[in-house]
Each structure stands twice: as C-alpha cells, then as structure tokens.
Design a protein around this motif. Structure first.
Motif, PDB file in Angstrom:
ATOM      1  N   UNK A   1      -9.016  12.235  16.356  1.00 36.39           N
ATOM      2  CA  UNK A   1      -8.050  11.846  15.399  1.00 36.39           C
ATOM      3  C   UNK A   1      -7.777  10.289  15.199  1.00 36.39           C
ATOM      4  N   UNK A   2      -8.967   9.744  15.147  1.00 31.59           N
ATOM      5  CA  UNK A   2      -8.866   8.290  15.216  1.00 31.59           C
ATOM      6  C   UNK A   2      -8.442   7.899  13.729  1.00 31.59           C
ATOM      7  N   UNK A   3      -8.700   8.289  12.891  1.00 36.15           N
ATOM      8  CA  UNK A   3      -8.163   7.669  11.504  1.00 36.15           C
ATOM      9  C   UNK A   3      -6.434   7.754  11.248  1.00 36.15           C
ATOM     10  N   UNK A   4      -6.065   9.240  11.740  1.00 35.58           N
ATOM     11  CA  UNK A   4      -4.585   9.453  11.898  1.00 35.58           C
ATOM     12  C   UNK A   4      -3.947   8.387  12.718  1.00 35.58           C
ATOM     13  N   UNK A   5      -4.610   8.108  14.000  1.00 33.48           N
ATOM     14  CA  UNK A   5      -4.120   7.238  15.058  1.00 33.48           C
ATOM     15  C   UNK A   5      -3.726   5.818  14.592  1.00 33.48           C
ATOM     16  N   UNK A   6      -4.955   5.426  14.041  1.00 34.83           N
ATOM     17  CA  UNK A   6      -4.838   4.047  13.700  1.00 34.83           C
ATOM     18  C   UNK A   6      -3.863   3.779  12.602  1.00 34.83           C
ATOM     19  N   UNK A   7      -4.031   4.883  11.616  1.00 33.23           N
ATOM     20  CA  UNK A   7      -3.024   4.671  10.478  1.00 33.23           C
ATOM     21  C   UNK A   7      -1.598   4.762  11.046  1.00 33.23           C
ATOM     22  N   UNK A   8      -1.168   5.615  11.826  1.00 38.74           N
ATOM     23  CA  UNK A   8       0.119   5.606  12.268  1.00 38.74           C
ATOM     24  C   UNK A   8       0.455   4.403  13.174  1.00 38.74           C
ATOM     25  N   UNK A   9      -0.502   3.685  13.545  1.00 46.07           N
ATOM     26  CA  UNK A   9      -0.191   2.475  14.491  1.00 46.07           C
ATOM     27  C   UNK A   9       0.281   1.424  13.382  1.00 46.07           C
ATOM     28  N   UNK A  10      -0.094   1.434  12.084  1.00 46.02           N
ATOM     29  CA  UNK A  10       0.380   0.603  11.065  1.00 46.02           C
ATOM     30  C   UNK A  10      -0.952  -0.615  10.974  1.00 46.02           C
ATOM     31  N   UNK A  11      -1.849  -0.272  11.787  1.00 49.13           N
ATOM     32  CA  UNK A  11      -2.962  -1.255  11.659  1.00 49.13           C
ATOM     33  C   UNK A  11      -4.463  -0.862  11.069  1.00 49.13           C
ATOM     34  N   UNK A  12      -4.191   0.073  10.136  1.00 47.22           N
ATOM     35  CA  UNK A  12      -5.380   0.173   9.378  1.00 47.22           C
ATOM     36  C   UNK A  12      -5.862  -0.466   8.389  1.00 47.22           C
ATOM     37  N   UNK A  13      -4.750  -0.953   7.689  1.00 48.20           N
ATOM     38  CA  UNK A  13      -5.030  -2.121   6.559  1.00 48.20           C
ATOM     39  C   UNK A  13      -5.487  -3.437   7.157  1.00 48.20           C
ATOM     40  N   UNK A  14      -5.052  -3.797   8.171  1.00 51.63           N
ATOM     41  CA  UNK A  14      -5.269  -5.109   8.927  1.00 51.63           C
ATOM     42  C   UNK A  14      -6.973  -4.974   9.206  1.00 51.63           C
ATOM     43  N   UNK A  15      -7.280  -3.732   9.884  1.00 55.91           N
ATOM     44  CA  UNK A  15      -8.655  -3.449   9.956  1.00 55.91           C
ATOM     45  C   UNK A  15      -9.880  -3.530   8.720  1.00 55.91           C
ATOM     46  N   UNK A  16      -9.290  -2.836   7.693  1.00 58.47           N
ATOM     47  CA  UNK A  16     -10.089  -2.696   6.647  1.00 58.47           C
ATOM     48  C   UNK A  16     -10.371  -4.026   5.859  1.00 58.47           C
ATOM     49  N   UNK A  17      -8.910  -4.666   5.634  1.00 62.09           N
ATOM     50  CA  UNK A  17      -9.114  -5.619   4.822  1.00 62.09           C
ATOM     51  C   UNK A  17      -9.701  -7.008   5.720  1.00 62.09           C
TER      52      UNK A  17
END
Length: 276
Positions: free
Chosen positions: A185-201
């Motif tokens: 569940x990596x996508x959900x895990x990173x998204x819930x951390x609040x850090x997915x946007x920082x990774x993508x952009x």
C-alpha cells in the motif's frame, strides 16, 4: 479542456491541458476492481488542480497494458508533447510497471513508480502469486526502461515487492525510496504521510532531495494508519519482535542526522492516488 487523443477497444488516452511550460506527466492506472466508463485517470484531479498538463492512459482490464496498440498510443502521446519538454511517467503497482516499461518510448526524463512489478512473466517472476493478468499475453514485458531517465522507485523492502526491485536493478539504475512497513500500500502510505506531492513535483522539477524526504517519511510513520496497522503484525513472536525492533532502532539512527532546521511542510493528504 479534457480530450481523448487515442481510443481503441482496449485503451483510452485522455489529455488534460495545463499551463504552457513546465513538466508534462503521463500516468498509468493501477489494477482496479471496477472500471467505471466515466472514471478519471490516475492522479487526474491532482495535476489538473495544479495546472500541469497530463496524459492519462486508461485500460480495459487488468491486462498489464499488454495490448498491441500500446506502441501507437504512446507514439500519439509523444507526438503531442512539445520538444524540449520534461516528461514524467508516473504510476503505481501495475501502473508503475507500465511507467517503467514504456518510459523509453515516451522519452521520459523521470519515472516515479510506486510499488511496481518488474515482470508478469512466470519464467522471470514465478514466485509472484499475488496477482495474475486478465490477459496472459506478454507483448511488452521485456521492454527496457529508459536508461537516461531518473527512476524513483518507492517500495517496502520488507515485502515481496523487494524481489521485483531486485529484477529492475538488473535493467536500469534506480533511486530507491523506502516506505517501511507499508506492505504493497505504498501510494496510500505516502499520500497519508502528506509527502506525495513533494515527491511528484520535486522529482518533476529535478530538485528532489531524496535523503531528506526519506528521513521525513520515516519520522512521520506513527501518524500513518498503514504503519500502525502493519507494524504490530511484525511483533508476533519473540524473534520477530527483536528483529524488527532492532531494525527500527537502526533506522532511527540512520535518519537522525537529517533532523536539521530544514523540514518539508506538512501537506494535507489529497486524492492523488486515484484522481478522485
């Protein structure tokens, strides 16, 4: 305006234009239990809200994009993207597989693959019993990822996904990022951390600070439900409890040196994963 630029019985590619300039994203959706005809692409709402042009590849079924028209579909995307534009291929699980496999055809500068599979070929990954394609064809399974691309691969190293990453390392250099105790569940895990946007952009701009991001993700783990649910399972039995307790202590020490005045901002989780 949202527009379909390629359609077949198996595929639809939707373009959502954004502001001129800046990176362009090409996303591939993951396995889905139900595919609504009017669904959004993977991350569509996220990129649209931020004004980034994105192309969303959506498939008929969980066939791992093993369709003969994939080459024509990707060629149509590539022809529509202006020259000298940074191209980012992005996907999770089955979509991460596709982002890597089709990165050369796209001429991708960056690939962001969350818990990707390396292969669906039983001869290469016969130990993988979790999923099987609806269509067993292996049309594009051996397409090599683009060697010139920077490939960020996020996965749980204490999960079967690590075996896929071991295979991928034989094909292309990757930048590994670890979502410890996330399972698949990596996508959900990173998204819930609040850090997915920082990774993508950050990865798209080319200024992503991987070590600091990694340390911040580890520090935020206790606030992530996937960690809180999975971690207790690792405590069953004395040896497992000692092993994973030691692992966490080592990780604490490893990432402690990144506890600097610099902090990534807390980002409210958004539906990046499925573009809802």
């Amino acid at each position: 305006m949202r527009q379909a630029i390629f359609e077949s019985d198996n595929l639809q590619v939707v373009k959502v234009p954004g502001r001129p300039g800046g990176p362009v994203f090409v996303t591939f959706e993951p396995m889905l239990n139900v595919r609504e005809p009017a669904r959004h692409g993977f991350g569509e709402a996220f990129f649209d809200k931020r004004g980034h042009t994105a192309y969303h590849v959506m498939c008929r079924a969980n066939d791992w994009y093993q369709y003969p028209e994939m080459q024509a579909a990707v060629a149509q995307i590539r022809a529509d993207i202006p020259q000298a534009t940074r191209v980012v291929a992005y996907g999770s699980s089955m979509g991460g597989y596709a982002a890597l496999r089709f990165s050369s055809w796209l001429g991708a500068d960056t690939v962001i693959a969350l818990s990707p599979q390396a292969s669906i070929d039983p001869a290469r990954a016969g130990w993988e019993k979790r999923w099987a394609p609806d269509n067993p064809a292996l049309v594009w399974d051996r397409l090599a990822p683009r060697r010139e691309a920077t490939c960020y691969v996020v996965y749980d190293p204490y999960n079967t996904d690590r075996r896929h990453v071991e295979l991928l390392r034989r094909e292309v250099a990757i930048v590994p990022l670890y979502s410890y105790f996330s399972d698949h569940h990596v996508t959900e895990y990173v998204q819930e951390s609040g850090l997915l946007e920082a990774l993508i952009l950050g990865a798209a701009r080319g200024d992503f600070d991987a070590p600091t991001w990694q340390a911040e993700l580890w520090r935020r783990r206790s606030a992530i439900s996937y960690y809180r649910n999975l971690r207790p399972r690792k405590c069953r039995g004395l040896l497992r409890r000692l092993r994973y307790g030691l692992i966490e202590r080592v990780l604490d020490l490893r990432y402690m040196r990144f506890a600097s005045p610099y902090r990534l901002p807390a980002i409210s989780p958004e539906p990046v994963a499925r573009g809802e």
